[in-house]
Design an enzyme around this catalytic site. Structure first.
Site, PDB file in Angstrom:
ATOM      1  N   LEU A  26      -0.447-100.961 -80.202  1.00 43.69           N
ATOM      2  CA  LEU A  26       1.010-100.811 -80.136  1.00 43.69           C
ATOM      3  C   LEU A  26       1.715-102.167 -80.153  1.00 43.69           C
ATOM      4  CD1 LEU A  26       1.194 -98.070 -77.348  1.00 43.69           C
ATOM      5  CD2 LEU A  26       1.426 -97.726 -79.813  1.00 43.69           C
ATOM      6  N   GLY A  27       1.015-103.182 -79.663  1.00 42.47           N
ATOM      7  CA  GLY A  27       1.616-104.512 -79.625  1.00 42.47           C
ATOM      8  C   GLY A  27       0.608-105.535 -79.148  1.00 42.47           C
ATOM      9  N   GLU A  28       0.939-106.819 -79.358  1.00 47.27           N
ATOM     10  CA  GLU A  28       0.071-107.904 -78.919  1.00 47.27           C
ATOM     11  C   GLU A  28       0.897-108.965 -78.213  1.00 47.27           C
ATOM     12  OE1 GLU A  28      -2.950-109.389 -81.509  1.00 47.27           O
ATOM     13  OE2 GLU A  28      -2.843-107.632 -82.824  1.00 47.27           O
ATOM     14  N   GLY A  29       0.272-109.628 -77.218  1.00 48.07           N
ATOM     15  CA  GLY A  29       0.945-110.677 -76.473  1.00 48.07           C
ATOM     16  C   GLY A  29       0.028-111.855 -76.243  1.00 48.07           C
ATOM     17  N   GLY A  32      -3.370-110.491 -74.475  1.00 44.67           N
ATOM     18  CA  GLY A  32      -4.163-109.394 -75.006  1.00 44.67           C
ATOM     19  C   GLY A  32      -3.310-108.408 -75.776  1.00 44.67           C
ATOM     20  N   LYS A  33      -3.773-107.157 -75.814  1.00 45.55           N
ATOM     21  CA  LYS A  33      -3.122-106.123 -76.625  1.00 45.55           C
ATOM     22  C   LYS A  33      -2.669-104.948 -75.765  1.00 45.55           C
ATOM     23  CE  LYS A  33      -6.075-107.107 -80.646  1.00 45.55           C
ATOM     24  NZ  LYS A  33      -7.041-106.527 -81.606  1.00 45.55           N
ATOM     25  N   VAL A  34      -1.766-104.150 -76.352  1.00 49.07           N
ATOM     26  CA  VAL A  34      -1.407-102.856 -75.773  1.00 49.07           C
ATOM     27  C   VAL A  34      -1.855-101.792 -76.767  1.00 49.07           C
ATOM     28  CG1 VAL A  34       0.438-101.359 -74.945  1.00 49.07           C
ATOM     29  CG2 VAL A  34       0.579-103.827 -74.553  1.00 49.07           C
ATOM     30  N   ASP A 143      14.593-110.469 -65.874  1.00 40.43           N
ATOM     31  CA  ASP A 143      14.514-110.642 -67.331  1.00 40.43           C
ATOM     32  C   ASP A 143      14.983-109.388 -68.051  1.00 40.43           C
ATOM     33  OD1 ASP A 143      14.037-112.048 -69.670  1.00 40.43           O
ATOM     34  OD2 ASP A 143      11.922-111.489 -69.781  1.00 40.43           O
TER      35      ASP A 143
END
Length: 460
Positions: A26-29, A32-34, A143
């Site tokens: 679903l996403g990366e940061g 790591g990943k989601v 935030d």
């Protein structure tokens, strides 16, 4: 029986984490990943945030991850993304989160532009509901922005990304927060002033920026030059469109007040006539059970798994612990703070022992009795009590002692102080550790390389 699962996952099992089947990313940061995941028991979809522990440590962000997990564990509200459980292997941390599939509010505003006042007010009401709930729990987001507000399929908002959040323990002696954080266009002027700020009031400011964007389609404070942008924010220099209703103009003006002392509060926002139109407060889910650590075996490479409770054991059997708790004993990434409200260094002491569980219980009882303590036994745990009836604050002590079985040849004794004299508590802990502790293995438990412990377990 203690179960050690150290095998590699079989190809036939697919991309699986215990009862979850992992799907698309679903996403990366940075860490790591989601991934999308499906619970094979219920069929329900979840988002699993997979964090690489080495990256977390290398980037010195362990505290940030701790903060996010300990914060999310507190929050159970319809407008806040829910944390359901946390799992861990030697190299990864898995956060099982609510799956929100309507995208970011940012995408909705970017593609469709401003919303009508009625639709915008509904989202703002949900935003205020969620944020004020967080404040009541002692959590300040710090935030809030379009990208951190998700939408479900019904168009309801879900606040996410709490890794910059603050808790009461982050407040300094002056009653204020001092860490400068947030996103440039949404940051409150008092944060920029760098003299300390009230977390609730700075969140209110960010909510005001969000309301402005929702109703107009653009930011109230914007400039390519950061210095110019910050000057605008410090002055509260924004133009409120005349085509907005008087009620909308008024509430935006009162929220985007650069002086936090005169800025409208959360309670005052909820009493505002424009805000109250069609408002139905959400019901928090505080009665639901806390986020928990999975107690089912999951087949992931390099995972040590030890069930939380022995199956079919006697009431006096030692409690068994899972890999997440075991990893939490390592100083490499101390995860114990996620689940304990008290200061671990002062309240809880652990040491390892190679004595049998039965022998440990008996010897602990003998030692503390000789030291003048009274012992109560219940469900395999010991409660050690010493009362100074003349003056309870002097010499009084209540300590819970529990034995955890790591492997057939290794136990951990945990001493947890409920109340009492710290010096007496330290004497008790020192005596028990010296008499019963396995000091060679103790060094291993405190090692920064949890892999050594796992190899030791496998060998045993």
């Amino acid at each position: 029986m203690v179960i050690l699962n150290l095998g590699r996952k079989k190809e036939s099992q697919g991309n699986r984490l215990g009862k979850y089947v992992l799907g698309r990313t679903l996403g990366e940061g940075n860490f790591g990943k989601v991934k999308l995941a499906r619970n094979t028991d219920s069929g329900q979809l979840f988002a699993i945030k997979i964090l690489d522990k080495n990256k977390v440590i290398d980037l010195n962000n362990a505290d940030q991850i701790k903060r996010e997990i300990s914060t999310l564990k507190l929050l159970k509200h319809p407008n806040v993304v829910r944390l359901y459980e946390v799992l861990a292997s030697k190299s990864k941390i898995y956060m099982v989160l609510e799956y929100v599939n309507g995208g970011e509010l940012f995408d909705k505003i970017s593609s469709k532009g401003k919303l009508s006042e009625a639709d915008g007010r509904k989202l703002f009401q949900q935003l205020i509901d969620g944020v004020s709930y967080c404040h009541n729990k002692g959590v300040f987001h710090r935030d809030l922005k379009l990208e951190n507000v998700l939408l479900d399929t019904k168009g309801n908002i879900k606040i996410t990304d709490f890794n910059l959040s603050a808790l009461p323990q982050h407040i300094k002696a002056d009653g204020l927060l001092h860490t400068t954080c947030g996103s440039p266009n949404y940051i409150a002027p008092e944060i920029l002033a760098n003299r300390g700020y009230d977390g609730a009031k700075s969140d209110v400011w960010s909510c005001g920026v969000l309301l402005y964007v929702i109703l107009t389609g653009y930011l109230p404070f914007d400039d390519r030059n950061l210095a110019v942008l910050y000057q605008k924010i410090l002055k509260g220099d924004c133009q409120i469109p005349k085509w907005l209703s008087p009620g909308a103009q008024n509430i935006i003006k009162r929220i985007l007040d650069p002086n936090p002392k005169t800025r409208i509060s959360m309670a005052m926002i909820k009493e505002n006539e424009w805000f109250k139109e069609g408002y139905t407060p959400a019901n928090p889910d505080d009665e639901e059970e806390d986020a928990y650590i999975d107690d089912e075996a999951f087949s992931i490479q390099e995972v040590v798994y030890l069930p939380l409770e022995s199956q079919g054991g006697s009431p006096g059997s030692p409690t068994l612990i899972n890999a997440f708790q075991l990893i939490g004993m390592s100083s490499c990434l101390d995860l114990s703070g996620f689940f304990e409200k008290e200061d671990v260094s002062e309240r809880k002491i652990r040491f390892t022992s190679n004595h049998s569980p039965k022998d440990l219980i008996e010897r602990i009882e003998d030692i503390v009795t000789e030291m003048g303590f009274r012992v109560q036994k219940k469900n395999g745990k010991l409660k050690v009590i010493q009362e100074n009836k003349a003056q309870k604050s002097l010499g009084s002590l209540s300590v819970a002692a529990e034995v955890f079985e790591i492997s057939p040849s290794l136990r951990v004794v945990e001493l947890r102080k409920s109340y009492g004299d710290a010096s007496v508590y330290r004497q008790l802990c020192k005596k028990l550790s010296n008499d019963l502790g396995d000091h060679q293995t103790q060094q291993l438990v405190n090692s920064e390389d949890i892999g050594l412990l796992e190899k030791n377990l496998e060998a045993s």
